[in-house]
Design a protein around this motif. Structure first.
Motif, PDB file in Angstrom:
ATOM      1  N   VAL A  44       0.277 -57.103 -24.238  1.00 17.57           N
ATOM      2  CA  VAL A  44      -0.275 -58.165 -23.050  1.00 17.57           C
ATOM      3  C   VAL A  44      -0.152 -59.698 -23.534  1.00 17.57           C
ATOM      4  N   ALA A  45      -0.378 -59.938 -24.760  1.00 20.21           N
ATOM      5  CA  ALA A  45      -0.466 -61.315 -25.335  1.00 20.21           C
ATOM      6  C   ALA A  45       0.967 -62.066 -25.177  1.00 20.21           C
ATOM      7  N   GLU A  46       2.180 -61.205 -25.567  1.00 19.88           N
ATOM      8  CA  GLU A  46       3.618 -61.519 -25.351  1.00 19.88           C
ATOM      9  C   GLU A  46       3.971 -61.821 -23.842  1.00 19.88           C
ATOM     10  N   ARG A  47       2.916 -60.951 -22.924  1.00 13.80           N
ATOM     11  CA  ARG A  47       3.529 -61.135 -21.573  1.00 13.80           C
ATOM     12  C   ARG A  47       4.552 -59.858 -21.504  1.00 13.80           C
ATOM     13  N   ARG A  48       4.780 -59.119 -21.997  1.00 12.94           N
ATOM     14  CA  ARG A  48       5.820 -57.977 -22.002  1.00 12.94           C
ATOM     15  C   ARG A  48       5.258 -56.834 -21.127  1.00 12.94           C
ATOM     16  N   LEU A  49       3.865 -56.801 -20.651  1.00 15.47           N
ATOM     17  CA  LEU A  49       3.225 -55.595 -20.248  1.00 15.47           C
ATOM     18  C   LEU A  49       2.325 -56.124 -19.056  1.00 15.47           C
ATOM     19  N   THR A  50       2.823 -55.958 -17.909  1.00 14.56           N
ATOM     20  CA  THR A  50       1.969 -56.489 -16.649  1.00 14.56           C
ATOM     21  C   THR A  50       0.678 -55.804 -16.624  1.00 14.56           C
ATOM     22  N   HIS A  51      -0.534 -56.523 -16.616  1.00 14.98           N
ATOM     23  CA  HIS A  51      -1.844 -56.242 -16.274  1.00 14.98           C
ATOM     24  C   HIS A  51      -2.715 -56.721 -15.317  1.00 14.98           C
ATOM     25  N   THR A  52      -3.843 -56.101 -15.232  1.00 18.00           N
ATOM     26  CA  THR A  52      -4.650 -56.893 -14.221  1.00 18.00           C
ATOM     27  C   THR A  52      -6.046 -56.890 -14.922  1.00 18.00           C
ATOM     28  N   LYS A  53      -6.860 -57.935 -14.582  1.00 21.55           N
ATOM     29  CA  LYS A  53      -8.055 -57.965 -15.167  1.00 21.55           C
ATOM     30  C   LYS A  53      -9.065 -57.616 -14.211  1.00 21.55           C
ATOM     31  N   ALA A  54     -10.162 -56.941 -14.597  1.00 25.47           N
ATOM     32  CA  ALA A  54     -11.407 -56.535 -13.949  1.00 25.47           C
ATOM     33  C   ALA A  54     -12.371 -57.093 -14.608  1.00 25.47           C
ATOM     34  N   GLY A  55     -12.917 -58.034 -14.430  1.00 31.14           N
ATOM     35  CA  GLY A  55     -13.956 -58.822 -15.041  1.00 31.14           C
ATOM     36  C   GLY A  55     -13.366 -59.178 -16.519  1.00 31.14           C
ATOM     37  N   ARG A  56     -13.774 -58.812 -17.592  1.00 31.77           N
ATOM     38  CA  ARG A  56     -13.429 -58.944 -18.824  1.00 31.77           C
ATOM     39  C   ARG A  56     -12.326 -57.962 -19.362  1.00 31.77           C
ATOM     40  N   SER A  57     -12.296 -56.862 -18.610  1.00 29.82           N
ATOM     41  CA  SER A  57     -11.511 -55.636 -19.234  1.00 29.82           C
ATOM     42  C   SER A  57     -10.130 -55.884 -18.659  1.00 29.82           C
ATOM     43  N   LEU A  58      -8.990 -55.032 -19.413  1.00 32.75           N
ATOM     44  CA  LEU A  58      -7.714 -55.152 -18.941  1.00 32.75           C
ATOM     45  C   LEU A  58      -7.627 -53.756 -18.185  1.00 32.75           C
ATOM     46  N   ARG A  59      -6.794 -53.829 -17.142  1.00 37.30           N
ATOM     47  CA  ARG A  59      -6.201 -52.590 -16.326  1.00 37.30           C
ATOM     48  C   ARG A  59      -4.836 -52.635 -16.280  1.00 37.30           C
ATOM     49  N   PHE A  60      -4.352 -51.482 -16.216  1.00 32.53           N
ATOM     50  CA  PHE A  60      -2.729 -51.287 -16.057  1.00 32.53           C
ATOM     51  C   PHE A  60      -2.492 -50.248 -14.896  1.00 32.53           C
ATOM     52  N   TRP A  61      -1.574 -50.573 -14.133  1.00 30.01           N
ATOM     53  CA  TRP A  61      -1.132 -49.572 -12.970  1.00 30.01           C
ATOM     54  C   TRP A  61      -0.240 -48.810 -13.694  1.00 30.01           C
ATOM     55  N   GLN A  62      -0.160 -47.626 -13.379  1.00 30.24           N
ATOM     56  CA  GLN A  62       0.891 -46.512 -14.085  1.00 30.24           C
ATOM     57  C   GLN A  62       2.171 -47.003 -13.890  1.00 30.24           C
ATOM     58  N   SER A  63       2.641 -47.102 -12.562  1.00 34.54           N
ATOM     59  CA  SER A  63       3.721 -47.859 -12.384  1.00 34.54           C
ATOM     60  C   SER A  63       4.562 -48.830 -12.948  1.00 34.54           C
ATOM     61  N   ASP A  64       3.368 -49.756 -13.502  1.00 36.89           N
ATOM     62  CA  ASP A  64       3.734 -50.987 -14.251  1.00 36.89           C
ATOM     63  C   ASP A  64       4.057 -50.528 -15.573  1.00 36.89           C
ATOM     64  N   LEU A  65       3.307 -49.436 -16.303  1.00 38.73           N
ATOM     65  CA  LEU A  65       3.608 -48.790 -17.634  1.00 38.73           C
ATOM     66  C   LEU A  65       4.961 -48.161 -17.473  1.00 38.73           C
ATOM     67  N   ASP A  66       5.001 -47.360 -16.479  1.00 42.73           N
ATOM     68  CA  ASP A  66       6.605 -46.865 -16.217  1.00 42.73           C
ATOM     69  C   ASP A  66       7.753 -47.695 -16.372  1.00 42.73           C
ATOM     70  N   ALA A  67       7.293 -49.090 -15.483  1.00 45.32           N
ATOM     71  CA  ALA A  67       8.449 -50.082 -15.480  1.00 45.32           C
ATOM     72  C   ALA A  67       8.578 -50.691 -16.985  1.00 45.32           C
ATOM     73  N   TYR A  68       7.548 -50.662 -17.901  1.00 49.65           N
ATOM     74  CA  TYR A  68       7.575 -51.010 -19.146  1.00 49.65           C
ATOM     75  C   TYR A  68       8.657 -50.086 -19.988  1.00 49.65           C
ATOM     76  N   LEU A  69       8.178 -48.707 -19.997  1.00 47.74           N
ATOM     77  CA  LEU A  69       9.040 -47.872 -20.410  1.00 47.74           C
ATOM     78  C   LEU A  69      10.588 -47.673 -19.973  1.00 47.74           C
ATOM     79  N   ASP A  70      10.782 -47.944 -18.811  1.00 49.14           N
ATOM     80  CA  ASP A  70      12.090 -47.802 -18.335  1.00 49.14           C
ATOM     81  C   ASP A  70      12.983 -49.180 -18.950  1.00 49.14           C
ATOM     82  N   ALA A  71      12.249 -50.344 -18.950  1.00 54.15           N
ATOM     83  CA  ALA A  71      13.069 -51.414 -19.546  1.00 54.15           C
ATOM     84  C   ALA A  71      13.275 -51.110 -20.944  1.00 54.15           C
TER      85      ALA A  71
END
Length: 73
Positions: free
Chosen positions: A33-60
């Motif tokens: 997340v800090a390196e901006r290699r993984l797409t994320h969403t913030k919900a308040g102070r918490s990080l959230r990740f859509w499964q499709s974004d995690l799949d895209a990271y793995l596919d890349a």
């Protein structure tokens, strides 16, 4: 990345379930997340990740084979 209409069937992960899905530690997820290699969403102070974004990271990071390896003669 998917559009908002496709996200209805998509699962939203927190940091622990994202790390479990990627089979890595929480520390690596925070680093990605800090390196901006993984797409994320913030919900308040918490990080959230859509499964499709995690799949895209793995596919890349997938390396495709070029075919059968040559044999030594």
């Amino acid at each position: 990345m998917t559009t908002a209409s496709n996200r209805a069937a998509d699962r939203l992960h927190d940091i622990d379930s994202a790390a479990a899905y990627l089979r890595c530690g929480r520390r690596l997820v925070y680093r990605l997340v800090a390196e901006r290699r993984l797409t994320h969403t913030k919900a308040g102070r918490s990080l959230r990740f859509w499964q499709s974004d995690l799949d895209a990271y793995l596919d890349a990071g997938t390396v495709r084979s070029t075919g059968p390896s040559p044999t030594a003669v």
